[in-house]
Design a protein around this motif. Sequence first.
Motif, mmCIF file in Angstrom:
data_model
loop_
_atom_site.group_PDB
_atom_site.id
_atom_site.type_symbol
_atom_site.label_atom_id
_atom_site.label_comp_id
_atom_site.label_asym_id
_atom_site.label_seq_id
_atom_site.Cartn_x
_atom_site.Cartn_y
_atom_site.Cartn_z
ATOM 1 N N GLU A 93 0.849 -1.181 0.000
ATOM 2 C CA GLU A 93 0.000 0.000 0.000
ATOM 3 C C GLU A 93 0.892 1.240 0.000
ATOM 4 O O GLU A 93 1.915 1.288 0.679
ATOM 5 N N TYR A 94 0.490 2.253 -0.729
ATOM 6 C CA TYR A 94 1.379 3.391 -0.946
ATOM 7 C C TYR A 94 1.759 4.107 0.347
ATOM 8 O O TYR A 94 2.909 4.511 0.521
ATOM 9 N N ASP A 95 0.813 4.279 1.253
ATOM 10 C CA ASP A 95 1.146 4.928 2.521
ATOM 11 C C ASP A 95 2.173 4.109 3.297
ATOM 12 O O ASP A 95 3.094 4.664 3.909
ATOM 13 N N ASN A 96 2.028 2.788 3.257
ATOM 14 C CA ASN A 96 2.980 1.929 3.937
ATOM 15 C C ASN A 96 4.342 1.970 3.258
ATOM 16 O O ASN A 96 5.382 1.972 3.925
ATOM 17 N N MET A 97 4.354 2.025 1.945
ATOM 18 C CA MET A 97 5.619 2.111 1.219
ATOM 19 C C MET A 97 6.365 3.386 1.579
ATOM 20 O O MET A 97 7.596 3.382 1.730
ATOM 21 N N ARG A 98 5.630 4.492 1.729
ATOM 22 C CA ARG A 98 6.282 5.738 2.132
ATOM 23 C C ARG A 98 6.888 5.616 3.526
ATOM 24 O O ARG A 98 7.982 6.134 3.789
ATOM 25 N N ALA A 99 6.194 4.913 4.417
ATOM 26 C CA ALA A 99 6.722 4.715 5.764
ATOM 27 C C ALA A 99 8.004 3.884 5.733
ATOM 28 O O ALA A 99 8.965 4.167 6.453
ATOM 29 N N VAL A 100 8.025 2.843 4.900
ATOM 30 C CA VAL A 100 9.217 1.998 4.779
ATOM 31 C C VAL A 100 10.389 2.802 4.236
ATOM 32 O O VAL A 100 11.520 2.712 4.740
ATOM 33 N N PHE A 101 10.146 3.626 3.222
ATOM 34 C CA PHE A 101 11.205 4.472 2.675
ATOM 35 C C PHE A 101 11.714 5.462 3.728
ATOM 36 O O PHE A 101 12.915 5.732 3.805
ATOM 37 N N ASN A 102 10.806 5.996 4.512
ATOM 38 C CA ASN A 102 11.202 6.978 5.522
ATOM 39 C C ASN A 102 12.160 6.365 6.532
ATOM 40 O O ASN A 102 13.184 6.965 6.885
ATOM 41 N N VAL A 103 11.855 5.141 6.995
ATOM 42 C CA VAL A 103 12.678 4.487 8.012
ATOM 43 C C VAL A 103 13.940 3.872 7.412
ATOM 44 O O VAL A 103 15.040 4.015 7.962
ATOM 45 N N ASN A 104 13.801 3.186 6.298
ATOM 46 C CA ASN A 104 14.922 2.408 5.758
ATOM 47 C C ASN A 104 15.896 3.233 4.931
ATOM 48 O O ASN A 104 17.057 2.850 4.784
ATOM 49 N N THR A 144 7.523 -7.895 -2.027
ATOM 50 C CA THR A 144 8.024 -6.816 -1.161
ATOM 51 C C THR A 144 8.702 -5.693 -1.943
ATOM 52 O O THR A 144 9.872 -5.411 -1.766
ATOM 53 N N PHE A 145 7.954 -5.053 -2.846
ATOM 54 C CA PHE A 145 8.468 -3.889 -3.555
ATOM 55 C C PHE A 145 9.047 -2.867 -2.587
ATOM 56 O O PHE A 145 10.125 -2.330 -2.807
ATOM 57 N N SER A 146 8.313 -2.582 -1.514
ATOM 58 C CA SER A 146 8.712 -1.497 -0.629
ATOM 59 C C SER A 146 10.073 -1.753 0.005
ATOM 60 O O SER A 146 10.931 -0.858 0.029
ATOM 61 N N TYR A 147 10.284 -2.946 0.522
ATOM 62 C CA TYR A 147 11.538 -3.243 1.217
ATOM 63 C C TYR A 147 12.718 -3.252 0.250
ATOM 64 O O TYR A 147 13.760 -2.638 0.515
ATOM 65 N N THR A 148 12.566 -3.945 -0.877
ATOM 66 C CA THR A 148 13.675 -4.039 -1.823
ATOM 67 C C THR A 148 14.034 -2.673 -2.396
ATOM 68 O O THR A 148 15.212 -2.318 -2.508
#
Length: 229
Positions: A93-104, A144-148
Amino acid sequence: MPKTVLITGADRGVGFALCECFLKGGWQVIAGQYMPDWPQLSQLSRQEPENLHIIPLDVSDTESVNTAAKACAALCSTIDLLISCAGISGNEEYDNMRAVFNVNTIAALRVTEAFLPLMQGGLKRLAYISSEAGSISVAHRQDTFSYTMSKTALNMVVRRMFRTLRPQGYSFRLYHPGWVRSYMMGTKSTVGNFEPEEAAEAAYRQFITDRPTEDVLVMTDISGEMWPY
């Protein structure tokens, strides 16, 4: 005087195990705590009251990072080694992906910039926990698009900081810990190749050891092997 290390994401998993490793090695440890209700850091602090200092730190929040930097300045005059260990996984989900980018990803830059003034007179070493998930040339994951994506972007952030800070005397460690039975999904995983303690012990050795080729940025794994990034 003992050297001082700041570790983000120190509540549990690899971050907490790194705290243990550096304390055993005689370092002063400043642990960035995100989850005050998680008991491990408090328990360790009671065992090492002179050498472990806990500071509140949410790497996703600029105000929290800046407040933590001021708290560190009150504790010590120099940070020798900064380890960016905080990380999360998530869904697509896009909001979650933004959160992952912010932290990682963004947090690595946010924290580094905030703490650089405290690193001027010390070892000047910066370490970042990355992953094979971020290596484009050997990418094999199908989820896991967001993590990778966040780890690929982290590798580029570190590369850019390396180009800027290496001429100023900073050295870098980019570390792929392997498939760790960690808390990435919120609870401790029962699958994986390594316990957090194993990944942390290998990282500790690599982070404290000087290299003859500090002018080259490499990503190494738990065995010291180099990975493309």
